[in-house]
Write an enzyme that holds these catalytic residues in place. Sequence first.
Site, PDB file in Angstrom:
ATOM      1  N   GLY A  66       0.853  -1.186   0.000  1.00 56.19           N
ATOM      2  CA  GLY A  66       0.000   0.000   0.000  1.00 56.19           C
ATOM      3  C   GLY A  66       0.888   1.235   0.000  1.00 56.19           C
ATOM      4  O   GLY A  66       1.972   1.245  -0.593  1.00 56.19           O
ATOM      5  N   ASP A  91      -2.567  -2.199  10.340  1.00 60.01           N
ATOM      6  CA  ASP A  91      -2.295  -2.602  11.732  1.00 60.01           C
ATOM      7  C   ASP A  91      -3.337  -3.567  12.279  1.00 60.01           C
ATOM      8  O   ASP A  91      -3.017  -4.501  13.002  1.00 60.01           O
ATOM      9  CB  ASP A  91      -2.258  -1.354  12.629  1.00 60.01           C
ATOM     10  CG  ASP A  91      -1.190  -0.398  12.183  1.00 60.01           C
ATOM     11  OD1 ASP A  91      -0.008  -0.760  12.247  1.00 60.01           O
ATOM     12  OD2 ASP A  91      -1.545   0.713  11.748  1.00 60.01           O
ATOM     13  N   GLU A  92      -4.596  -3.307  11.931  1.00 59.32           N
ATOM     14  CA  GLU A  92      -5.679  -4.129  12.473  1.00 59.32           C
ATOM     15  C   GLU A  92      -5.615  -5.568  11.963  1.00 59.32           C
ATOM     16  O   GLU A  92      -6.240  -6.460  12.539  1.00 59.32           O
ATOM     17  CB  GLU A  92      -7.045  -3.501  12.156  1.00 59.32           C
ATOM     18  CG  GLU A  92      -7.390  -3.357  10.678  1.00 59.32           C
ATOM     19  CD  GLU A  92      -6.825  -2.095  10.022  1.00 59.32           C
ATOM     20  OE1 GLU A  92      -5.921  -1.476  10.608  1.00 59.32           O
ATOM     21  OE2 GLU A  92      -7.294  -1.747   8.916  1.00 59.32           O
ATOM     22  N   HIS A 108       4.769   1.428  12.634  1.00 64.77           N
ATOM     23  CA  HIS A 108       3.877   1.994  13.661  1.00 64.77           C
ATOM     24  C   HIS A 108       3.857   0.956  14.788  1.00 64.77           C
ATOM     25  O   HIS A 108       3.782  -0.245  14.516  1.00 64.77           O
ATOM     26  CB  HIS A 108       2.489   2.225  13.067  1.00 64.77           C
ATOM     27  CG  HIS A 108       1.464   2.749  14.019  1.00 64.77           C
ATOM     28  ND1 HIS A 108       1.774   3.608  15.061  1.00 64.77           N
ATOM     29  CD2 HIS A 108       0.121   2.535  14.097  1.00 64.77           C
ATOM     30  CE1 HIS A 108       0.656   3.897  15.725  1.00 64.77           C
ATOM     31  NE2 HIS A 108      -0.348   3.262  15.163  1.00 64.77           N
ATOM     32  N   GLU A 119     -10.851  25.579   2.673  1.00 66.93           N
ATOM     33  CA  GLU A 119      -9.695  26.430   2.991  1.00 66.93           C
ATOM     34  C   GLU A 119      -8.791  25.852   4.079  1.00 66.93           C
ATOM     35  O   GLU A 119      -7.749  26.450   4.396  1.00 66.93           O
ATOM     36  CB  GLU A 119     -10.163  27.840   3.386  1.00 66.93           C
ATOM     37  CG  GLU A 119     -10.733  28.591   2.195  1.00 66.93           C
ATOM     38  CD  GLU A 119     -10.847  30.091   2.445  1.00 66.93           C
ATOM     39  OE1 GLU A 119     -10.062  30.621   3.238  1.00 66.93           O
ATOM     40  OE2 GLU A 119     -11.735  30.712   1.845  1.00 66.93           O
ATOM     41  N   GLY A 165       2.513   7.371   3.557  1.00 64.01           N
ATOM     42  CA  GLY A 165       3.466   6.566   2.791  1.00 64.01           C
ATOM     43  C   GLY A 165       3.908   7.219   1.497  1.00 64.01           C
ATOM     44  O   GLY A 165       5.080   7.177   1.140  1.00 64.01           O
ATOM     45  N   SER A 176      -4.606 -10.405  -4.025  1.00 60.57           N
ATOM     46  CA  SER A 176      -4.344  -9.001  -3.682  1.00 60.57           C
ATOM     47  C   SER A 176      -4.446  -8.090  -4.901  1.00 60.57           C
ATOM     48  O   SER A 176      -3.833  -8.367  -5.940  1.00 60.57           O
ATOM     49  CB  SER A 176      -2.946  -8.860  -3.073  1.00 60.57           C
ATOM     50  OG  SER A 176      -2.614  -7.490  -2.993  1.00 60.57           O
ATOM     51  N   GLU A 205      -4.082  11.590  15.687  1.00 60.37           N
ATOM     52  CA  GLU A 205      -5.028  11.410  14.580  1.00 60.37           C
ATOM     53  C   GLU A 205      -6.475  11.426  15.064  1.00 60.37           C
ATOM     54  O   GLU A 205      -7.355  11.891  14.354  1.00 60.37           O
ATOM     55  CB  GLU A 205      -4.708  10.143  13.772  1.00 60.37           C
ATOM     56  CG  GLU A 205      -4.944   8.841  14.471  1.00 60.37           C
ATOM     57  CD  GLU A 205      -4.269   7.656  13.770  1.00 60.37           C
ATOM     58  OE1 GLU A 205      -3.453   7.860  12.863  1.00 60.37           O
ATOM     59  OE2 GLU A 205      -4.565   6.502  14.167  1.00 60.37           O
ATOM     60  N   ASP A 220       0.751   8.852  18.107  1.00 64.46           N
ATOM     61  CA  ASP A 220       0.161   8.734  16.769  1.00 64.46           C
ATOM     62  C   ASP A 220      -1.365   8.592  16.857  1.00 64.46           C
ATOM     63  O   ASP A 220      -2.108   9.290  16.160  1.00 64.46           O
ATOM     64  CB  ASP A 220       0.773   7.510  16.068  1.00 64.46           C
ATOM     65  CG  ASP A 220       0.315   7.377  14.633  1.00 64.46           C
ATOM     66  OD1 ASP A 220       0.960   7.970  13.759  1.00 64.46           O
ATOM     67  OD2 ASP A 220      -0.703   6.695  14.392  1.00 64.46           O
TER      68      ASP A 220
HETATM   69  N1  LIG Z   1       5.021   6.110  10.546  1.00 62.04           N
HETATM   70  C1  LIG Z   1       3.956   6.776  10.147  1.00 62.04           C
HETATM   71  O1  LIG Z   1       3.830   8.003  10.289  1.00 62.04           O
HETATM   72  C2  LIG Z   1       2.865   6.029   9.458  1.00 62.04           C
HETATM   73  C3  LIG Z   1       1.903   6.721   8.701  1.00 62.04           C
HETATM   74  C4  LIG Z   1       0.913   6.013   8.053  1.00 62.04           C
HETATM   75  C5  LIG Z   1       0.884   4.634   8.170  1.00 62.04           C
HETATM   76  N2  LIG Z   1       1.826   3.989   8.933  1.00 62.04           N
HETATM   77  C6  LIG Z   1       1.805   2.529   9.074  1.00 62.04           C
HETATM   78  O2  LIG Z   1       2.145   1.896   7.860  1.00 62.04           O
HETATM   79  C7  LIG Z   1       1.559   0.608   7.822  1.00 62.04           C
HETATM   80  C8  LIG Z   1       0.844   0.460   6.502  1.00 62.04           C
HETATM   81  O3  LIG Z   1       0.007   1.568   6.331  1.00 62.04           O
HETATM   82  P1  LIG Z   1      -0.356   2.104   4.872  1.00 62.04           P
HETATM   83  O4  LIG Z   1      -0.742   3.526   5.039  1.00 62.04           O
HETATM   84  O5  LIG Z   1       0.719   1.749   3.889  1.00 62.04           O
HETATM   85  O6  LIG Z   1      -1.659   1.220   4.573  1.00 62.04           O
HETATM   86  P2  LIG Z   1      -2.390   0.929   3.182  1.00 62.04           P
HETATM   87  O7  LIG Z   1      -1.964   1.872   2.126  1.00 62.04           O
HETATM   88  O8  LIG Z   1      -3.835   0.806   3.513  1.00 62.04           O
HETATM   89  O9  LIG Z   1      -1.836  -0.529   2.758  1.00 62.04           O
HETATM   90  C9  LIG Z   1      -2.124  -1.597   3.539  1.00 62.04           C
HETATM   91  C10 LIG Z   1      -1.564  -2.854   2.924  1.00 62.04           C
HETATM   92  O10 LIG Z   1      -1.894  -3.884   3.848  1.00 62.04           O
HETATM   93  C11 LIG Z   1      -2.350  -4.991   3.143  1.00 62.04           C
HETATM   94  N3  LIG Z   1      -3.285  -5.782   3.950  1.00 62.04           N
HETATM   95  C12 LIG Z   1      -4.392  -5.337   4.598  1.00 62.04           C
HETATM   96  N4  LIG Z   1      -4.997  -6.378   5.200  1.00 62.04           N
HETATM   97  C13 LIG Z   1      -4.251  -7.477   4.922  1.00 62.04           C
HETATM   98  C14 LIG Z   1      -4.366  -8.837   5.256  1.00 62.04           C
HETATM   99  N5  LIG Z   1      -5.365  -9.279   6.029  1.00 62.04           N
HETATM  100  N6  LIG Z   1      -3.419  -9.685   4.804  1.00 62.04           N
HETATM  101  C15 LIG Z   1      -2.408  -9.252   4.036  1.00 62.04           C
HETATM  102  N7  LIG Z   1      -2.231  -7.951   3.684  1.00 62.04           N
HETATM  103  C16 LIG Z   1      -3.151  -7.089   4.122  1.00 62.04           C
HETATM  104  C17 LIG Z   1      -3.070  -4.426   1.933  1.00 62.04           C
HETATM  105  O11 LIG Z   1      -3.090  -5.444   1.013  1.00 62.04           O
HETATM  106  P3  LIG Z   1      -3.844  -5.389  -0.415  1.00 62.04           P
HETATM  107  O12 LIG Z   1      -2.936  -4.568  -1.251  1.00 62.04           O
HETATM  108  O13 LIG Z   1      -3.876  -6.835  -0.784  1.00 62.04           O
HETATM  109  O14 LIG Z   1      -5.201  -4.788  -0.175  1.00 62.04           O
HETATM  110  C18 LIG Z   1      -2.169  -3.237   1.572  1.00 62.04           C
HETATM  111  O15 LIG Z   1      -1.162  -3.624   0.677  1.00 62.04           O
HETATM  112  C19 LIG Z   1       0.655   0.526   9.056  1.00 62.04           C
HETATM  113  O16 LIG Z   1       1.365  -0.120  10.075  1.00 62.04           O
HETATM  114  C20 LIG Z   1       0.451   1.994   9.419  1.00 62.04           C
HETATM  115  O17 LIG Z   1       0.160   2.250  10.774  1.00 62.04           O
HETATM  116  C21 LIG Z   1       2.805   4.658   9.557  1.00 62.04           C
END
Ligand SMILES: NC(=O)c1ccc[n+]([C@@H]2O[C@H](COP(=O)([O-])OP(=O)(O)OC[C@H]3O[C@@H](n4cnc5c(N)ncnc54)[C@H](OP(=O)(O)O)[C@@H]3O)[C@@H](O)[C@H]2O)c1
Length: 349
Positions: free
Chosen positions: A45, A103-104, A128, A251, A154, A71, A215, A211
């Site tokens: 993602g 995360d969930e 995270h 805005e 991301g 996927s 949010e 975090d």
């Molecule tokens: N450090 C920071 O500031 C920050 C900011 C934002 C996010 N994060 C963290 O980054 C991580 C990813 O976030 P993101 O924003 O990249 O999320 P995202 O764009 O929604 O991508 C999530 C990915 O998880 C995969 N996924 C979801 N459920 C799944 C499952 N049951 N089995 C296998 N894969 C699964 C999805 O697969 P599909 O492609 O197959 O749907 C997708 O590729 C999280 O831990 C989030 O908390 C950190």
Amino acid sequence: MIRPIGPTKPGVSRQMTVETTEPLYTRDIDLKPIQSRRLAIVGYGNHGRSHALCLRDSGVSGIRIALREGSPSRAKAEADGFEVVSLPDAAAWADAISLLAADEAHRQIWTEAIEPYRKPGQALIVCHGFSIHYGLIAPPADADIILAAAKGPGGAVRQEFEKGSGLIGFWAVHQDASGQARELALAYLSAIGSGQVGIFPTTFREETVSDLFGEQVVLVGGLVALAKASYERLVAAGVSERMAYIDCVHEIKYLADLIQSRGIAGMYEAISDTAEFGARQIEDRIAGPELKRVFDDAMADIESDRFARKWVETYEAGDAMKAERAADRALPIEAAGAELRSRIYGATK
Ligand SMILES: NC(=O)c1ccc[n+]([C@@H]2O[C@H](COP(=O)([O-])OP(=O)(O)OC[C@H]3O[C@@H](n4cnc5c(N)ncnc54)[C@H](OP(=O)(O)O)[C@@H]3O)[C@@H](O)[C@H]2O)c1
């Protein structure tokens, strides 16, 4: 069998502060700890794709992308030139897993598709702290458990990297089985660009609590509540929906950009005196006792595992937030926004 959410382990993830806050930069950091490992990234993602592209450009070769069956991200990962594998295959192959799935889903993914297959000594990297802090994943004793958080969405990780920069990085070690966990965390963050702007130490607890709180009460929940309520109040006063939407929603970006580039005091200096005076009249009234109670409740739910438990259980029950999303789509404020955007951008966004 899915493990229940456990209480945070005392003495492991309870630490909120770190002894030093001095940042490290690219020049201080050796990339070999990440370049020398077989790395699998779970999820493609926003963060997964950006990390994979940046790590590859930083000399981490042979990265494999682990995706669930069917996927929708497979085609994109393959088009970007990555080998896509199943989660169990990645778990059996990799020296380090970067778990960049939602995360969930971590508890399910870990229990069903990683833990039973994982290569001994394999490091686990998250960006995270949620699933580790709340005990959704019970780390095996032989694993380095690392937080490598580039703070921001991301997509921005890759955008900043391409400009020769990065997002501010925060690292923490939950478990150091190899004695190399710190070096791995720093190398990972530096390889995705954070070494260009600074990498700070944190703890899993601090990163997770901050975090979630940020949010919930400001960036998403607080902002949306203010925007919706103020829009409705203006419309009730006879203002057109278009005008109300512009003043209370559209805005926001201009103010957010000013705050990001100049700080709150700098934003006040940049706007009209009328806007500043009016805001100063009302700021303390909005941040009154009721808001403090809301904040205290949110913090109590986050600091206990109440929020995490509720969210993971809701997700695992299926169709999370489907009804709320449909209800939001049907609100008049959405129609007002769509109409405005179609006029400004020429198409409905
Ligand atoms: N450090 C920071 O500031 C920050 C900011 C934002 C996010 N994060 C963290 O980054 C991580 C990813 O976030 P993101 O924003 O990249 O999320 P995202 O764009 O929604 O991508 C999530 C990915 O998880 C995969 N996924 C979801 N459920 C799944 C499952 N049951 N089995 C296998 N894969 C699964 C999805 O697969 P599909 O492609 O197959 O749907 C997708 O590729 C999280 O831990 C989030 O908390 C950190």
